[in-house]
Structure formats: structure tokens, C-alpha cells
Design a protein around this motif. Structure first.
Motif, PDB file in Angstrom:
ATOM      1  N   PRO A   1     -12.678  26.705  -5.277  1.00  0.00           N
ATOM      2  CA  PRO A   1     -12.170  27.982  -5.776  1.00  0.00           C
ATOM      3  C   PRO A   1     -10.646  27.958  -5.826  1.00  0.00           C
ATOM      4  O   PRO A   1     -10.005  27.442  -4.920  1.00  0.00           O
ATOM      5  N   ARG A   2     -10.101  28.492  -6.900  1.00  0.00           N
ATOM      6  CA  ARG A   2      -8.644  28.534  -7.040  1.00  0.00           C
ATOM      7  C   ARG A   2      -8.105  29.691  -6.226  1.00  0.00           C
ATOM      8  O   ARG A   2      -8.659  30.774  -6.261  1.00  0.00           O
ATOM      9  N   ARG A   3      -7.020  29.418  -5.498  1.00  0.00           N
ATOM     10  CA  ARG A   3      -6.427  30.532  -4.771  1.00  0.00           C
ATOM     11  C   ARG A   3      -5.642  31.365  -5.781  1.00  0.00           C
ATOM     12  O   ARG A   3      -5.091  30.833  -6.756  1.00  0.00           O
ATOM     13  N   PRO A   4      -5.613  32.678  -5.575  1.00  0.00           N
ATOM     14  CA  PRO A   4      -4.904  33.509  -6.540  1.00  0.00           C
ATOM     15  C   PRO A   4      -3.410  33.166  -6.541  1.00  0.00           C
ATOM     16  O   PRO A   4      -2.843  32.845  -5.507  1.00  0.00           O
ATOM     17  N   VAL A   5      -2.827  33.216  -7.705  1.00  0.00           N
ATOM     18  CA  VAL A   5      -1.396  32.945  -7.816  1.00  0.00           C
ATOM     19  C   VAL A   5      -0.654  34.174  -7.298  1.00  0.00           C
ATOM     20  O   VAL A   5      -0.942  35.290  -7.694  1.00  0.00           O
ATOM     21  N   MET A   6       0.261  33.933  -6.383  1.00  0.00           N
ATOM     22  CA  MET A   6       1.051  35.033  -5.864  1.00  0.00           C
ATOM     23  C   MET A   6       2.194  35.295  -6.838  1.00  0.00           C
ATOM     24  O   MET A   6       2.708  34.385  -7.468  1.00  0.00           O
ATOM     25  N   LYS A   7       2.583  36.546  -6.904  1.00  0.00           N
ATOM     26  CA  LYS A   7       3.602  36.942  -7.864  1.00  0.00           C
ATOM     27  C   LYS A   7       4.787  37.540  -7.131  1.00  0.00           C
ATOM     28  O   LYS A   7       4.618  38.204  -6.108  1.00  0.00           O
TER      29      LYS A   7
ATOM     30  N   GLY B   1       6.132  27.939  -6.305  1.00  0.00           N
ATOM     31  CA  GLY B   1       4.823  28.090  -6.934  1.00  0.00           C
ATOM     32  C   GLY B   1       4.425  29.526  -7.231  1.00  0.00           C
ATOM     33  O   GLY B   1       3.254  29.813  -7.449  1.00  0.00           O
ATOM     34  N   LEU B   2       5.400  30.417  -7.252  1.00  0.00           N
ATOM     35  CA  LEU B   2       5.109  31.819  -7.525  1.00  0.00           C
ATOM     36  C   LEU B   2       5.248  32.122  -9.007  1.00  0.00           C
ATOM     37  O   LEU B   2       6.063  31.524  -9.699  1.00  0.00           O
ATOM     38  N   GLU B   3       4.461  33.075  -9.456  1.00  0.00           N
ATOM     39  CA  GLU B   3       4.643  33.635 -10.781  1.00  0.00           C
ATOM     40  C   GLU B   3       5.749  34.673 -10.639  1.00  0.00           C
ATOM     41  O   GLU B   3       5.871  35.292  -9.593  1.00  0.00           O
ATOM     42  N   VAL B   4       6.531  34.883 -11.669  1.00  0.00           N
ATOM     43  CA  VAL B   4       7.670  35.799 -11.561  1.00  0.00           C
ATOM     44  C   VAL B   4       7.672  36.797 -12.714  1.00  0.00           C
ATOM     45  O   VAL B   4       7.404  36.436 -13.854  1.00  0.00           O
TER      46      VAL B   4
ATOM     47  N   ASP C   1      -4.449  47.095  -6.307  1.00  0.00           N
ATOM     48  CA  ASP C   1      -5.060  45.832  -5.880  1.00  0.00           C
ATOM     49  C   ASP C   1      -4.693  44.680  -6.818  1.00  0.00           C
ATOM     50  O   ASP C   1      -4.792  43.517  -6.447  1.00  0.00           O
ATOM     51  N   ALA C   2      -4.289  45.012  -8.044  1.00  0.00           N
ATOM     52  CA  ALA C   2      -3.931  43.975  -9.014  1.00  0.00           C
ATOM     53  C   ALA C   2      -2.510  43.446  -8.775  1.00  0.00           C
ATOM     54  O   ALA C   2      -2.115  42.454  -9.356  1.00  0.00           O
ATOM     55  N   LEU C   3      -1.761  44.102  -7.910  1.00  0.00           N
ATOM     56  CA  LEU C   3      -0.382  43.691  -7.638  1.00  0.00           C
ATOM     57  C   LEU C   3      -0.339  42.749  -6.440  1.00  0.00           C
ATOM     58  O   LEU C   3       0.143  43.102  -5.374  1.00  0.00           O
ATOM     59  N   SER C   4      -0.867  41.549  -6.606  1.00  0.00           N
ATOM     60  CA  SER C   4      -0.817  40.601  -5.496  1.00  0.00           C
ATOM     61  C   SER C   4       0.539  39.922  -5.533  1.00  0.00           C
ATOM     62  O   SER C   4       0.941  39.380  -6.547  1.00  0.00           O
ATOM     63  N   GLY C   5       1.241  39.988  -4.452  1.00  0.00           N
ATOM     64  CA  GLY C   5       2.555  39.370  -4.428  1.00  0.00           C
ATOM     65  C   GLY C   5       3.521  40.172  -3.604  1.00  0.00           C
ATOM     66  O   GLY C   5       3.141  40.810  -2.636  1.00  0.00           O
TER      67      GLY C   5
ATOM     68  N   THR D   1      12.993  31.798   3.399  1.00  0.00           N
ATOM     69  CA  THR D   1      12.235  31.893   4.651  1.00  0.00           C
ATOM     70  C   THR D   1      11.516  33.235   4.746  1.00  0.00           C
ATOM     71  O   THR D   1      10.326  33.291   5.069  1.00  0.00           O
ATOM     72  N   LYS D   2      12.230  34.325   4.468  1.00  0.00           N
ATOM     73  CA  LYS D   2      11.622  35.668   4.533  1.00  0.00           C
ATOM     74  C   LYS D   2      10.506  35.805   3.503  1.00  0.00           C
ATOM     75  O   LYS D   2       9.459  36.379   3.785  1.00  0.00           O
ATOM     76  N   LEU D   3      10.720  35.279   2.327  1.00  0.00           N
ATOM     77  CA  LEU D   3       9.717  35.360   1.270  1.00  0.00           C
ATOM     78  C   LEU D   3       8.437  34.643   1.694  1.00  0.00           C
ATOM     79  O   LEU D   3       7.333  35.175   1.560  1.00  0.00           O
ATOM     80  N   ILE D   4       8.575  33.445   2.247  1.00  0.00           N
ATOM     81  CA  ILE D   4       7.411  32.681   2.709  1.00  0.00           C
ATOM     82  C   ILE D   4       6.695  33.439   3.829  1.00  0.00           C
ATOM     83  O   ILE D   4       5.466  33.549   3.837  1.00  0.00           O
ATOM     84  N   GLU D   5       7.455  34.010   4.773  1.00  0.00           N
ATOM     85  CA  GLU D   5       6.856  34.779   5.879  1.00  0.00           C
ATOM     86  C   GLU D   5       6.069  35.987   5.354  1.00  0.00           C
ATOM     87  O   GLU D   5       4.936  36.225   5.764  1.00  0.00           O
ATOM     88  N   VAL D   6       6.686  36.738   4.462  1.00  0.00           N
ATOM     89  CA  VAL D   6       6.055  37.962   3.945  1.00  0.00           C
ATOM     90  C   VAL D   6       4.790  37.612   3.156  1.00  0.00           C
ATOM     91  O   VAL D   6       3.756  38.263   3.301  1.00  0.00           O
ATOM     92  N   LEU D   7       4.849  36.593   2.331  1.00  0.00           N
ATOM     93  CA  LEU D   7       3.676  36.202   1.538  1.00  0.00           C
ATOM     94  C   LEU D   7       2.565  35.650   2.427  1.00  0.00           C
ATOM     95  O   LEU D   7       1.392  35.871   2.175  1.00  0.00           O
TER      96      LEU D   7
END
Length: 130
Positions: A3-9, A31-34, A53-57, A119-125
Motif C-alpha cells: 500500500p502506498r503511504r499518502p503523500v504529505m502536503k 518528499g512533500l507535495e507543496v 480530512d482531505a488536508l493531510s499535511g 527539524t520542526k517540519l519533520i517533527e510535526v509531520l
């Protein structure tokens, strides 16, 4: 097939175009969508009617912007969807004293060195995925 993991945005809201470009490069290297927006009103208009729920990221939000500033945008976003993580990214450390900023997941002072932001971005995601 695995299964593909959802792309984080990463939603970048900043009125400074070169900053948006630099942050986009950083996010894509992780590897994030922007999606970028030049202000809070533009971001809110783009997510109007979108299922939270559609706003993953994550939302990366500047504070000092013309029109609707980042603090007002933060309030509007959280009143609509308090599950999307928000990182405030500003040139001014003084806003840390504003209690409205305390509802953000992180507060990073802008710098040409993007290590702290990354670093903060990785932690939050990572928190959002778990």
C-alpha cells in the motif's frame, strides 16, 4: 503491491515570493507535495468547502503579511479545522509573546539556515502520521 503511504502536503502561506520558492525546494527535498499562497485570504479561499480530512499535511504560515496577517489566518484555520498542524514561520521572535500564537504546533524564526525549520517540519509531520 504494497500500500502506498499518502503523500504529505505542505501548504506555504507567505507574501514573499522568494521565501515561498526556497521553502518549496526544502519541502520537495523531503518528499512533500507543496501548495503555495501569497496570503491568508488566498489560502482560506482555496480550502473553502474542502473536507478537513482531505488536508493531510502541514500549514507553514508567515505572520507579517499585508491584508490578513498570519495570526488572524491561524485563528480562522483553527476555527474551521483544529487538526491541521501549523508552524508559524516569521522574522520576528516577539510574536511568541502573543497568546494567539501559542495554538500553533511550532514557532520558527526565519533564518537563511533552514535546519531548524526542517527539524520542526519533520517533527510535526511525524506526530500527524502517528
Amino acid at each position: 503491491d504494497a500500500p502506498r503511504r499518502p503523500v504529505m502536503k505542505l501548504y506555504i502561506v507567505d507574501d514573499d515570493e522568494p521565501v515561498r520558492r526556497a521553502l518549496s525546494l526544502l519541502a520537495r527535498s523531503e518528499g512533500l507535495e507543496v501548495e503555495t499562497f501569497d496570503g491568508g485570504a488566498a489560502f482560506l479561499a482555496a480550502i473553502e468547502g474542502v473536507d478537513p480530512d482531505a488536508l493531510s499535511g502541514c500549514l507553514l504560515l508567515d505572520i507579517c503579511m499585508p491584508g490578513m496577517d498570519g495570526i488572524e489566518t491561524l485563528g480562522q484555520v483553527l476555527s474551521r479545522d483544529n487538526t491541521i498542524p501549523v508552524i508559524l514561520h516569521t522574522a520576528y521572535s516577539s510574536y511568541k509573546d502573543n497568546f494567539m500564537t501559542w495554538s500553533a504546533d511550532a514557532y520558527v524564526v526565519k533564518s537563511s539556515d533552514l535546519k531548524e525549520l526542517k527539524t520542526k517540519l519533520i517533527e510535526v509531520l511525524a506526530k500527524q502520521k502517528s
